[in-house]
Structures are given as structure tokens and as C-alpha cells.
Design a protein around this motif. Structure first.
Motif, PDB file in Angstrom:
ATOM      1  N   TYR A  54      -0.416  37.769 -25.140  1.00  0.00           N
ATOM      2  CA  TYR A  54       0.175  36.626 -24.434  1.00  0.00           C
ATOM      3  C   TYR A  54       1.685  36.556 -24.641  1.00  0.00           C
ATOM      4  CZ  TYR A  54      -4.133  34.296 -22.896  1.00  0.00           C
ATOM      5  OH  TYR A  54      -5.306  33.977 -22.240  1.00  0.00           O
ATOM      6  N   THR A 107       1.700  35.299 -17.627  1.00  0.00           N
ATOM      7  CA  THR A 107       0.906  35.741 -18.778  1.00  0.00           C
ATOM      8  C   THR A 107      -0.369  34.917 -18.906  1.00  0.00           C
ATOM      9  OG1 THR A 107       1.044  36.401 -21.111  1.00  0.00           O
ATOM     10  CG2 THR A 107       1.895  34.229 -20.576  1.00  0.00           C
ATOM     11  N   SER A 126      -3.137  37.764 -18.648  1.00  0.00           N
ATOM     12  CA  SER A 126      -3.749  37.973 -19.964  1.00  0.00           C
ATOM     13  C   SER A 126      -5.141  37.366 -20.020  1.00  0.00           C
ATOM     14  CB  SER A 126      -2.857  37.372 -21.053  1.00  0.00           C
ATOM     15  OG  SER A 126      -1.590  38.000 -21.070  1.00  0.00           O
TER      16      SER A 126
END
Length: 317
Positions: free
Chosen positions: A105, A159, A163
Motif C-alpha cells: 500500500y 493504491t 492493492s
């Protein structure tokens, strides 16, 4: 549920970052080189941040964005290099699942933010060279803060999406990561299901955060070159090109290596060279930024001397 499934797949044991284990004779040499580069990164970028804050002459949009870039580089390298150094020094190369998640992250958010920030900095150079009389009006503090916030927010948003989608993939007990960092492409490669959607999403995000910023930078510098070529003074042209060359150098190194990693299928055979190429944007570029941007700049050198004199003067009082 997807993330919980991936946690169960990993048996809470984490992952094995293979890194450069196929080159055992080079691990100690790599450790020393990367450690030196990391220390230089910390020193150079910390210096830029302190000087930009302490010297009033550098309270300009250019150094405002440079201080953000330096802070980004400090955080980005610190999220990657310590784990890399541990894996190079010790035979155990395990990273916990939680550590991998945090690294994924954080590094992805900071890398994406830097992609946008470099484009913002090209706009700053465009206004400074092509619209010099309107520079202070156009690049006012509120706009600079808004542009910097946009860069950080875009990195955080991508992200959270990429992610999270990656961590929802089942790894089916696959623990060995052929890399030194938990990164989206290498984790997709571990998945034991069809990853077409993830690869397509990664490709679209790469277009937005790589191709679009690079295109914006090229257009900005196209206008800059046209303006500089109209300058009659040779010294003026040289000064303008000198300012631009620093930014262009960083753009080629940073974007070139990231494009190689992200703009190809996650299971491409060229991924085997990815960990060597990624050393440029995780280790080399953050160290080079202070050198090619500011530490060779007379204005920054003068400001650094002024700050040091003030510190020395205060220490003797």
C-alpha cells in the motif's frame, strides 16, 4: 472475504522474497552499495527539505514542489530499502503478510504520487519559462497547495483500488515472490486463478499514471523548447535549458523504468529482469534527485551556506 481468503492462503506465514538469491556471491556487495545509496538519499533529500524551509529565498513554487518530492523519496525508499538490506544480509528472506500488505500500500501510493508530482513540476517550469511575467500570479500558494494535494490524493486513491484488488486474489499457498519488494505485478504473478481483470485494471491505471503524465510533460517541454529557442541571449538559453535538463533527466530514469515494469503482462517472461530494472526507481532515482535538481544549483548552494552560517552562529552564542 477476498482479503481473508488470501490471509488464509498465506497461512499467516507471509512470503519469501527471493530477491537476488540466485546471485549469492553478489549479495554482500549489493548490500554495501545499496546501503551507501540509501544513506546518500536520506542526507540529500533531508538537506533539500531543511534548506527549502529555513531559507526564505527558496520559498518559491519550484522548491515547494521539490520539498514534496524529497519527502516522497524519503518515505518511498524507507518503505523498501530496509527490508531489502535485511534480505541481502541474512539468509532468511521472509516478510510477514502484514509487512507485505503495508509495503504494498505505502510504496504503491508514494510511487503513484510521484508520477503525478513530476507532471505538476513540469507545469511549474512551463509557467516559469513561457509565462514569466505572470508566474507569481499563476503559481500562487493556494494553487501550489491544491496541485500538491491532488498528487497525494491520486496516489492514495489508486493504491486503495489496485492493492485491495490484488490482495483479494487467492495465492493457493504460493509463498515465493521472485522480487525484493511486494509489488502489484509480482503478486498478481503468484495468483492461482485467472488474473485477466487485474491485469487489465493495472494496465488502465498505468496508462493514467504513466502515459498521461509523460504526455503532459512532453507537451509542456515542447512549448518550453519553442520559447527558449526564441531567446536571443545564449546565456539565457543555456540557463533555461539547464533548468529543464534536470527535470527531463529524472523523468527519463523514473518513468522509463516504471513503464518497463507496469506496461507489460504480469506473467511476461521479461518480468525476470524486473527486479534489476526496479532498482533504478526504488534506489537510484531517489538518490539522484537531490543531485540533479538542486545540490548542483548555485542558488541552493548559496542558501545552504547561509543556513550553515546561521546554525554555526547560533551554536557559538
Amino acid at each position: 472475504m477476498g482479503i481473508m481468503r488470501s490471509i488464509n492462503d498465506s497461512n499467516l506465514a507471509g512470503f519469501i522474497l527471493l530477491g537476488f538469491s540466485e546471485y549469492p556471491q553478489s549479495r554482500k556487495i549489493l548490500f554495501v552499495i545499496i546501503l551507501i545509496l540509501y544513506l546518500l538519499t536520506i542526507f540529500g533529500n533531508t538537506t533539500i527539505i531543511l534548506v527549502s524551509r529555513l531559507e526564505p529565498k527558496l520559498h518559491t513554487p519550484m522548491y515547494f514542489f521539490l520539498s514534496h518530492l524529497s519527502f516522497l523519496d524519503l518515505c518511498f525508499t524507507s518503505s523498501v530499502i530496509p527490508q531489502l538490506l535485511i534480505n541481502l544480509w541474512y539468509p532468511q528472506k521472509i516478510i510477514t503478510y502484514g509487512g507485505c500488505v503495508v509495503q504494498l500500500y505505502v510504496s504503491h501510493a508514494l510511487g503513484s504520487t510521484e508520477c503525478v508530482l513530476l507532471a505538476v513540476m513540469s507545469y511549474d517550469r512551463y509557467v516559469a519559462i513561457c509565462r514569466p511575467l505572470h508566474y507569481t500570479i499563476m503559481m500562487h500558494p493556494n494553487l501550489c497547495m491544491m496541485l500538491a494535494s491532488m498528487a497525494w490524493l491520486s496516489g492514495l486513491t489508486t493504491t486503495l483500488v489496485q492493492s485491495t484488488l490484488t490482495l483479494q486474489l487467492p495465492f493457493c499457498g504460493h509463498h515465493q515472490v521472485d522480487h525484493y519488494i511486494c509489488e502489484v505485478p509480482v503478486l498478481i504473478k503468484l495468483a492461482c486463478v485467472d488474473t485477466t481483470f487485474n491485469e487489465a485494471e493495472l494496465f488502465v491505471a498505468s496508462i493514467l499514471f504513466l502515459i498521461v503524465p509523460v504526455s503532459f510533460i512532453l507537451v509542456s517541454y515542447g512549448y518550453i523548447v519553442q520559447t527558449v529557442l526564441r531567446i536571443k541571449s545564449a546565456s539565457g538559453r543555456q540557463k533555461a535549458f539547464g533548468t529543464c535538463s534536470s527535470h527531463i533527466m529524472v523523468v527519463f530514469i523514473f518513468y522509463g523504468t516504471i513503464i518497463f515494469i507496469y506496461l507489460q503482462p504480469a506473467k511476461s517472461r521479461f518480468k525476470d529482469q524486473g527486479k534489476f530494472v526496479s532498482l533504478f526507481y526504488t534506489v537510484v532515482t531517489p538518490m539522484l534527485n537531490p543531485l540533479i535538481y538542486t545540490l548542483r544549483n548555485k542558488e541552493v548552494k548559496g542558501a545552504l551556506k547561509t543556513v550553515l552560517r546561521k546554525i554555526l552562529k547560533m551554536s557559538f552564542l
